[in-house]
Design a protein around this motif. Structure first.
Motif, mmCIF file in Angstrom:
data_model
loop_
_atom_site.group_PDB
_atom_site.id
_atom_site.type_symbol
_atom_site.label_atom_id
_atom_site.label_comp_id
_atom_site.label_asym_id
_atom_site.label_seq_id
_atom_site.Cartn_x
_atom_site.Cartn_y
_atom_site.Cartn_z
ATOM 1 N N MET A 235 0.851 -1.168 0.000
ATOM 2 C CA MET A 235 0.000 0.000 0.000
ATOM 3 C C MET A 235 0.899 1.234 0.000
ATOM 4 N N THR A 236 0.513 2.249 -0.761
ATOM 5 C CA THR A 236 1.309 3.469 -0.826
ATOM 6 C C THR A 236 0.932 4.406 0.314
ATOM 7 N N ALA A 237 1.693 5.490 0.460
ATOM 8 C CA ALA A 237 1.467 6.450 1.535
ATOM 9 C C ALA A 237 0.089 7.107 1.452
ATOM 10 N N ASP A 238 -0.470 7.227 0.225
ATOM 11 C CA ASP A 238 -1.780 7.869 0.097
ATOM 12 C C ASP A 238 -2.945 6.892 0.253
ATOM 13 N N GLY A 239 -2.626 5.635 0.600
ATOM 14 C CA GLY A 239 -3.668 4.649 0.864
ATOM 15 C C GLY A 239 -4.062 3.796 -0.329
ATOM 16 N N THR A 240 -3.361 3.926 -1.447
ATOM 17 C CA THR A 240 -3.679 3.135 -2.637
ATOM 18 C C THR A 240 -3.085 1.742 -2.500
ATOM 19 N N ASP A 241 -3.904 0.745 -2.715
ATOM 20 C CA ASP A 241 -3.479 -0.652 -2.631
ATOM 21 C C ASP A 241 -2.998 -1.091 -4.023
ATOM 22 N N ILE A 242 -1.696 -0.956 -4.281
ATOM 23 C CA ILE A 242 -1.121 -1.272 -5.598
ATOM 24 C C ILE A 242 -1.327 -2.734 -5.951
ATOM 25 N N ASP A 243 -1.067 -3.625 -5.010
ATOM 26 C CA ASP A 243 -1.245 -5.059 -5.285
ATOM 27 C C ASP A 243 -2.699 -5.366 -5.620
ATOM 28 N N GLY A 244 -3.613 -4.736 -4.921
ATOM 29 C CA GLY A 244 -5.035 -4.929 -5.204
ATOM 30 C C GLY A 244 -5.400 -4.436 -6.584
ATOM 31 N N LEU A 245 -4.872 -3.276 -6.961
ATOM 32 C CA LEU A 245 -5.136 -2.725 -8.291
ATOM 33 C C LEU A 245 -4.569 -3.623 -9.385
ATOM 34 N N LEU A 246 -3.354 -4.117 -9.165
ATOM 35 C CA LEU A 246 -2.741 -5.008 -10.151
ATOM 36 C C LEU A 246 -3.545 -6.296 -10.295
ATOM 37 N N GLU A 247 -4.034 -6.829 -9.205
ATOM 38 C CA GLU A 247 -4.857 -8.039 -9.254
ATOM 39 C C GLU A 247 -6.165 -7.766 -9.993
ATOM 40 N N GLN A 248 -6.741 -6.612 -9.745
ATOM 41 C CA GLN A 248 -7.980 -6.230 -10.417
ATOM 42 C C GLN A 248 -7.752 -6.122 -11.930
ATOM 43 N N ILE A 249 -6.647 -5.520 -12.331
ATOM 44 C CA ILE A 249 -6.312 -5.390 -13.758
ATOM 45 C C ILE A 249 -6.087 -6.766 -14.373
ATOM 46 N N ARG A 250 -5.358 -7.635 -13.682
ATOM 47 C CA ARG A 250 -5.105 -8.987 -14.193
ATOM 48 C C ARG A 250 -6.420 -9.736 -14.386
ATOM 49 N N GLN A 251 -7.333 -9.610 -13.419
ATOM 50 C CA GLN A 251 -8.626 -10.292 -13.510
ATOM 51 C C GLN A 251 -9.435 -9.748 -14.680
ATOM 52 N N GLN A 252 -9.413 -8.436 -14.882
ATOM 53 C CA GLN A 252 -10.144 -7.848 -16.000
ATOM 54 C C GLN A 252 -9.561 -8.303 -17.337
ATOM 55 N N GLN A 253 -8.235 -8.417 -17.422
ATOM 56 C CA GLN A 253 -7.607 -8.903 -18.653
ATOM 57 C C GLN A 253 -8.037 -10.337 -18.940
ATOM 58 N N GLU A 254 -8.085 -11.162 -17.911
ATOM 59 C CA GLU A 254 -8.547 -12.551 -18.088
ATOM 60 C C GLU A 254 -10.001 -12.584 -18.525
ATOM 61 N N ASP A 255 -10.836 -11.733 -17.920
ATOM 62 C CA ASP A 255 -12.251 -11.671 -18.295
ATOM 63 C C ASP A 255 -12.421 -11.238 -19.747
ATOM 64 N N VAL A 256 -11.661 -10.240 -20.163
ATOM 65 C CA VAL A 256 -11.734 -9.756 -21.544
ATOM 66 C C VAL A 256 -11.326 -10.866 -22.517
ATOM 67 N N ALA A 257 -10.250 -11.580 -22.211
ATOM 68 C CA ALA A 257 -9.789 -12.665 -23.081
ATOM 69 C C ALA A 257 -10.835 -13.775 -23.162
ATOM 70 N N ARG A 258 -11.461 -14.105 -22.032
ATOM 71 C CA ARG A 258 -12.494 -15.148 -22.010
ATOM 72 C C ARG A 258 -13.708 -14.731 -22.836
ATOM 73 N N ILE A 259 -14.137 -13.489 -22.648
ATOM 74 C CA ILE A 259 -15.284 -12.992 -23.412
ATOM 75 C C ILE A 259 -14.959 -12.938 -24.894
ATOM 76 N N GLN A 260 -13.750 -12.505 -25.244
ATOM 77 C CA GLN A 260 -13.355 -12.435 -26.652
ATOM 78 C C GLN A 260 -13.394 -13.812 -27.304
ATOM 79 N N ARG A 261 -12.936 -14.827 -26.586
ATOM 80 C CA ARG A 261 -13.011 -16.199 -27.129
ATOM 81 C C ARG A 261 -14.466 -16.598 -27.356
ATOM 82 N N GLY A 262 -15.330 -16.228 -26.422
ATOM 83 C CA GLY A 262 -16.756 -16.527 -26.573
ATOM 84 C C GLY A 262 -17.374 -15.808 -27.753
#
Length: 111
Positions: free
Chosen positions: A1-28
């Motif tokens: 977490m950064t000094a301003d309260g941003t959870d970088i690891d959480g954001l990165l996980e959220q981005i990774r999950q969205q990328q996986e969702d986009v790839a899955r939907i695109q295949r569909g």
């Protein structure tokens, strides 16, 4: 977490999950099959989610009734209907991702 309260690891996980969702939907989307037709159903078309047409069917009666120019217009109408339906189906499949990315994030600073 950064000094301003941003959870970088959480954001990165959220981005990774969205990328996986986009790839899955695109295949569909690429695997789906959509049908379109002219107003009078004299011509029907089938196309895949990739935009590749797999079938154009013209009723025998339409071939006898219309000249080449008019029949071309009817085919174009069916093709455009198929493309419109494909765009609508694709948008519907991606809607959950788009809505989720537009929603305010609960992991950021609360100010």
């Amino acid at each position: 977490m950064t000094a301003d309260g941003t959870d970088i690891d959480g954001l990165l996980e959220q981005i990774r999950q969205q990328q996986e969702d986009v790839a899955r939907i695109q295949r569909g989307v690429e695997a789906m099959e959509v049908k379109g037709a002219s107003r009078g159903n004299e011509v029907s078309v089938t196309l895949r989610g990739s935009g590749r047409f797999t079938e154009i069917a013209i009723e025998a009666e339409a071939q006898r009734r219309y000249n080449a120019e008019d029949l071309g217009g009817i085919v174009l109408e069916a093709v455009n209907d198929g493309l419109t339906k494909l765009a609508e189906a694709t948008k519907a499949r991606f809607a959950p991702i788009l809505e989720a990315s537009a929603a305010p994030s609960s992991s950021g600073p609360t100010g």
